[in-house]
Write a protein that holds these residues in place. Structure first.
Motif, short mmCIF file in Angstrom:
data_model
loop_
_atom_site.label_atom_id
_atom_site.label_comp_id
_atom_site.label_asym_id
_atom_site.label_seq_id
_atom_site.Cartn_x
_atom_site.Cartn_y
_atom_site.Cartn_z
N LEU A 177 0.83 -1.21 0.00
CA LEU A 177 0.00 0.00 0.00
C LEU A 177 0.86 1.26 0.00
CD1 LEU A 177 -2.95 -0.97 2.35
CD2 LEU A 177 -2.87 -0.96 -0.14
N TYR A 229 1.88 1.69 -3.51
CA TYR A 229 0.75 2.23 -4.29
C TYR A 229 0.66 3.74 -4.10
CZ TYR A 229 -1.51 -2.34 -5.21
OH TYR A 229 -1.84 -3.59 -5.64
N TYR A 230 0.83 4.16 -2.88
CA TYR A 230 0.70 5.59 -2.53
C TYR A 230 1.85 6.41 -3.13
CZ TYR A 230 -0.46 9.61 0.46
OH TYR A 230 -0.81 10.84 0.93
N CYS A 262 -1.71 6.34 -5.79
CA CYS A 262 -3.01 5.89 -5.28
C CYS A 262 -3.17 6.45 -3.87
CB CYS A 262 -3.08 4.37 -5.27
SG CYS A 262 -2.97 3.62 -6.90
N THR A 263 -3.83 7.59 -3.77
CA THR A 263 -3.90 8.30 -2.49
C THR A 263 -5.30 8.29 -1.88
OG1 THR A 263 -4.29 10.39 -3.63
CG2 THR A 263 -1.99 9.82 -3.11
N ILE A 277 -6.79 2.99 -4.44
CA ILE A 277 -6.08 1.82 -3.89
C ILE A 277 -6.84 0.54 -4.23
CG2 ILE A 277 -5.51 0.63 -1.73
CD1 ILE A 277 -4.69 3.44 -0.64
N TRP A 315 -5.83 -2.69 -6.29
CA TRP A 315 -5.66 -3.90 -5.49
C TRP A 315 -6.57 -5.03 -5.95
CZ3 TRP A 315 -2.19 -4.60 -1.49
CH2 TRP A 315 -2.32 -5.78 -0.77
N TRP A 319 -3.99 3.90 8.55
CA TRP A 319 -3.50 2.82 7.70
C TRP A 319 -3.79 1.44 8.27
CZ3 TRP A 319 -2.45 3.47 2.77
CH2 TRP A 319 -2.22 4.75 2.31
#
Length: 143
Positions: free
Chosen positions: A52, A55-56, A61-62, A67, A71, A109
């Motif tokens: 993750l 991704y960020y 992907c925020t 996300i 995913w 998170w």
């Protein structure tokens, strides 16, 4: 009742195996062919948090929507239902920017990962409470 595959594999977010990536704590003792297996849920959550974070930071992907669309692609998942469930469990908006992954954003998170595990493995509230400690330990391994 049979335990969910992600829980049997200590991989609550069902991370798919890759020949290019071997995670800390990854094992192959159970002979799983598609998904990673970990020695404990803590290591499965650690791998998920690291993904993750990638991704960020790497893919931009925020938001929860961004996300989850990456995913859990539509070819295998009911993406809108997945997003709706995660938003309900985290009390966050699908399109609101998430904070960067830093020590002080732990709750956001860790809650996100637990909510995603709920969708992936069909976790109950009691299951999430049981796994919360593993998520916290996984987070501590990152910082």
């Amino acid at each position: 009742m049979k335990q969910a595959r992600g829980l049997r594999n200590n991989n609550p977010l069902n991370i798919i195996k890759s020949k290019n990536q071997v995670w800390l704590g990854q094992t192959n003792l159970g002979g799983e062919t598609r998904f990673c297996q970990f020695v404990s849920a803590q290591y499965g959550f650690r791998a998920a948090l690291k993904l993750l974070r990638t991704y960020y930071t790497k893919y931009g992907c925020t938001t929860i929507r961004q996300i989850i669309c990456r995913w859990a692609p539509e070819t295998e998942n009911q993406v809108e239902a997945y997003i709706k469930t995660v938003c309900k469990l985290t009390h966050l908006s699908a399109d609101a920017p998430l904070p960067p992954m830093k020590a002080e954003t732990r709750i956001v998170w860790c809650d996100l990962v637990l909510a995603m595990a709920s969708v992936e493995c069909g976790l109950s509230a009691d299951d999430r409470d049981t796994l919360r400690d593993s998520v916290g330990k996984a987070w501590n391994m990152l910082f």
